[in-house]
Scaffold this motif. Structure first.
Motif, PDB file in Angstrom:
ATOM      1  N   LEU A   1      -9.535   3.824 -15.005  1.00 42.03           N
ATOM      2  CA  LEU A   1      -9.521   5.274 -15.232  1.00 42.03           C
ATOM      3  C   LEU A   1     -10.004   6.053 -14.013  1.00 42.03           C
ATOM      4  CD1 LEU A   1     -10.701   5.649 -18.934  1.00 42.03           C
ATOM      5  CD2 LEU A   1      -8.492   6.273 -17.964  1.00 42.03           C
ATOM      6  N   LEU A   2     -10.983   5.507 -13.299  1.00 45.82           N
ATOM      7  CA  LEU A   2     -11.448   6.221 -12.105  1.00 45.82           C
ATOM      8  C   LEU A   2     -10.332   6.307 -11.077  1.00 45.82           C
ATOM      9  CD1 LEU A   2     -13.647   7.588 -10.465  1.00 45.82           C
ATOM     10  CD2 LEU A   2     -14.359   5.321  -9.651  1.00 45.82           C
ATOM     11  N   TYR A   3      -9.654   5.189 -10.840  1.00 46.68           N
ATOM     12  CA  TYR A   3      -8.541   5.203  -9.889  1.00 46.68           C
ATOM     13  C   TYR A   3      -7.423   6.121 -10.370  1.00 46.68           C
ATOM     14  CZ  TYR A   3     -10.505   1.280  -7.233  1.00 46.68           C
ATOM     15  OH  TYR A   3     -11.295   0.494  -6.443  1.00 46.68           O
ATOM     16  N   ASP A   4      -7.203   6.168 -11.678  1.00 49.45           N
ATOM     17  CA  ASP A   4      -6.158   7.041 -12.216  1.00 49.45           C
ATOM     18  C   ASP A   4      -6.431   8.507 -11.900  1.00 49.45           C
ATOM     19  OD1 ASP A   4      -4.796   4.887 -13.278  1.00 49.45           O
ATOM     20  OD2 ASP A   4      -5.704   5.069 -15.258  1.00 49.45           O
ATOM     21  N   SER A   5      -7.690   8.858 -11.750  1.00 49.79           N
ATOM     22  CA  SER A   5      -8.047  10.264 -11.503  1.00 49.79           C
ATOM     23  C   SER A   5      -8.103  10.619 -10.023  1.00 49.79           C
ATOM     24  CB  SER A   5      -9.409  10.564 -12.139  1.00 49.79           C
ATOM     25  OG  SER A   5     -10.441   9.834 -11.498  1.00 49.79           O
ATOM     26  N   LEU A   6      -7.800   9.643  -9.150  1.00 49.92           N
ATOM     27  CA  LEU A   6      -7.904   9.868  -7.714  1.00 49.92           C
ATOM     28  C   LEU A   6      -6.532   9.869  -7.062  1.00 49.92           C
ATOM     29  CD1 LEU A   6     -10.918   7.512  -6.894  1.00 49.92           C
ATOM     30  CD2 LEU A   6     -10.967   9.958  -7.411  1.00 49.92           C
ATOM     31  N   ASN A   7      -6.405  10.652  -5.994  1.00 52.73           N
ATOM     32  CA  ASN A   7      -5.151  10.769  -5.258  1.00 52.73           C
ATOM     33  C   ASN A   7      -5.230   9.910  -3.995  1.00 52.73           C
ATOM     34  OD1 ASN A   7      -2.645  11.715  -4.331  1.00 52.73           O
ATOM     35  ND2 ASN A   7      -3.613  13.409  -3.235  1.00 52.73           N
ATOM     36  N   PHE A   8      -4.583   8.757  -4.007  1.00 49.54           N
ATOM     37  CA  PHE A   8      -4.603   7.878  -2.845  1.00 49.54           C
ATOM     38  C   PHE A   8      -3.486   6.851  -2.952  1.00 49.54           C
ATOM     39  CE2 PHE A   8      -6.835   5.474  -6.014  1.00 49.54           C
ATOM     40  CZ  PHE A   8      -6.593   4.140  -5.727  1.00 49.54           C
ATOM     41  N   ASP A   9      -3.143   6.271  -1.820  1.00 47.18           N
ATOM     42  CA  ASP A   9      -2.221   5.141  -1.761  1.00 47.18           C
ATOM     43  C   ASP A   9      -2.942   3.847  -1.428  1.00 47.18           C
ATOM     44  OD1 ASP A   9       0.200   6.695  -2.188  1.00 47.18           O
ATOM     45  OD2 ASP A   9      -0.101   7.467  -0.153  1.00 47.18           O
ATOM     46  N   ILE A  10      -4.004   3.985  -0.612  1.00 44.29           N
ATOM     47  CA  ILE A  10      -4.794   2.839  -0.161  1.00 44.29           C
ATOM     48  C   ILE A  10      -6.265   3.222  -0.272  1.00 44.29           C
ATOM     49  CG2 ILE A  10      -5.302   1.298   1.772  1.00 44.29           C
ATOM     50  CD1 ILE A  10      -2.508   2.002   2.886  1.00 44.29           C
TER      51      ILE A  10
END
Length: 386
Positions: free
Chosen positions: A57-66
């Protein structure tokens, strides 16, 4: 009247149904046991799904590719800080469009009603950087720039107390004010979340500087392959810094919670035990029915019923028990899912694929019990019975 006409006009229940209905107490016990087992399986599979979703869920809320992350970090919410100079180094790599920092820390939140202290996950970011996929954040940027202000997750557990704009309380023994709300389901480790500017993050974390980042969020240029940039970054980053694509990072967190903790083992054992309970109960119900009707089955065999037809009757009883037990078990699971979501805010929800899976497993389990019980009928000799 011919046999075909007789079958056409016959409206009575099939033999399997009539056998089960003659002992309603036994039928009720069997259906209740299967319903309990089905609801238990649903609950464990729902928790497993919630863990898988909650892990990312934390990654889902962040804008990134790497993402750049410390090699000492087992998963995304436990992240020892590392030097920001590695992020600057990554930003100069071919194919990288932007490299932005994110700051994470668990800090003590004071419930204004109960005065109790609870650990809250604090996210800090530069308000100029579009690192968050949380629309409410960018509606409150001006307020976030003020000293000692934050946005509170409205889905944080009730133990954190009221979540209202204008409320003032203590975070890490420092007076703070809620200036906005956002909605984000809780992660496995964090059942409460707040977002602050990077400057306020440093104020709330004495001894920490903006050069000590938790995650390095990298976006690649349009048309550039993410895997190629990942490989290039891995060649220039030291062993203390791990480089993951979005999918790699999410898979890593899921694997951690399933394999490195006891959650996966506990859930797997619980599912197996639930089906074993259902198998034993169905076997007992069918075995009692067959033992009581062994003379009747022998009579049917004597007048020409084949083993296949008698086997069909027993399997039909098992399928009736499976269907009758699945329906209330599924309804009970829906209520349990809602209660789990209210209590934990983990993304636990029923899906059609899960319903079909559990129904198929229930049919398979009950059918297996039916096949085992049917052996008594198949080996029964009318001459021995009478």
């Amino acid at each position: 009247m011919t046999n075909r006409q007789h079958r056409k006009h016959w409206k009575g229940p099939p033999l399997a149904w009539r056998n089960l209905m003659q002992s309603k107490a036994r039928l009720g016990a069997g259906v209740s046991a299967i319903s309990f087992a089905v609801s238990l399986v649903f609950m464990q599979l729902g928790l497993f799904s919630g863990v898988m979703k909650g892990a990312t869920l934390l990654y889902d809320s962040l804008n990134f590719d790497i993402v750049l992350i410390s090699s000492k970090s087992p998963e995304s919410t436990y992240v020892p800080p590392f030097s920001r100079r590695y992020l600057y180094q990554a930003g100069g790599t071919n194919g990288v469009a932007a490299a932005r920092p994110l700051y994470l820390a668990f800090r003590s939140w004071r419930n204004v009603e109960t005065t109790r202290i609870r650990a809250l996950l604090l996210l800090g970011f530069n308000y100029r950087d579009p690192v968050l996929r949380v629309p409410e954040v960018y509606q409150s940027l001006s307020a976030l720039q003020r000293q000692d202000t934050l946005l509170m997750n409205s889905l944080s557990r009730s133990e954190f107390g009221p979540r209202e704009v204008g409320l003032k309380t203590e975070l890490n023994k420092r007076q703070v004010e809620i200036v906005g709300l956002f909605s984000l389901n809780n992660t496995i480790r964090a059942d409460g979340t707040a977002i602050v500017s990077d400057q306020n993050f440093i104020r709330l974390n004495p001894g920490r500087s903006l050069d000590d980042i938790s995650l390095g969020l990298i976006t690649v240029e349009p048309g550039v392959k993410v895997d190629e940039v990942v490989q290039n970054l891995r060649q220039i980053m030291p062993a203390t810094i791990k480089v993951f694509s979005r999918q790699e990072a999410m898979s890593r967190d899921r694997e951690y919670w399933v394999k490195s903790t006891s959650l996966g083992y506990i859930i797997g054992v619980a599912v197996i035990m639930a089906f074993l309970v259902a198998t034993v109960i169905v076997y007992q119900v069918l075995s009692s029915d067959v033992n009581e009707r062994l003379h009747e089955y022998a009579t049917l065999k004597a007048i020409g019923y084949t083993n296949l037809r008698l086997l069909t009757v027993v399997i039909q009883e098992a399928l009736v028990l499976a269907t009758l037990g699945f329906i209330p078990g599924c309804l009970l699971a829906l209520g349990m899912y809602h209660a789990i979501f209210i209590a934990t805010r983990l993304p636990v929800a029923m899906t059609v694929s899960r319903m079909l899976l559990v129904f198929g497993l229930t049919i398979l389990t009950c059918s297996a019990s039916g096949f085992v019980v049917a052996r008594k009928v198949l080996v029964a000799d009318p001459a021995d019975v009478f």
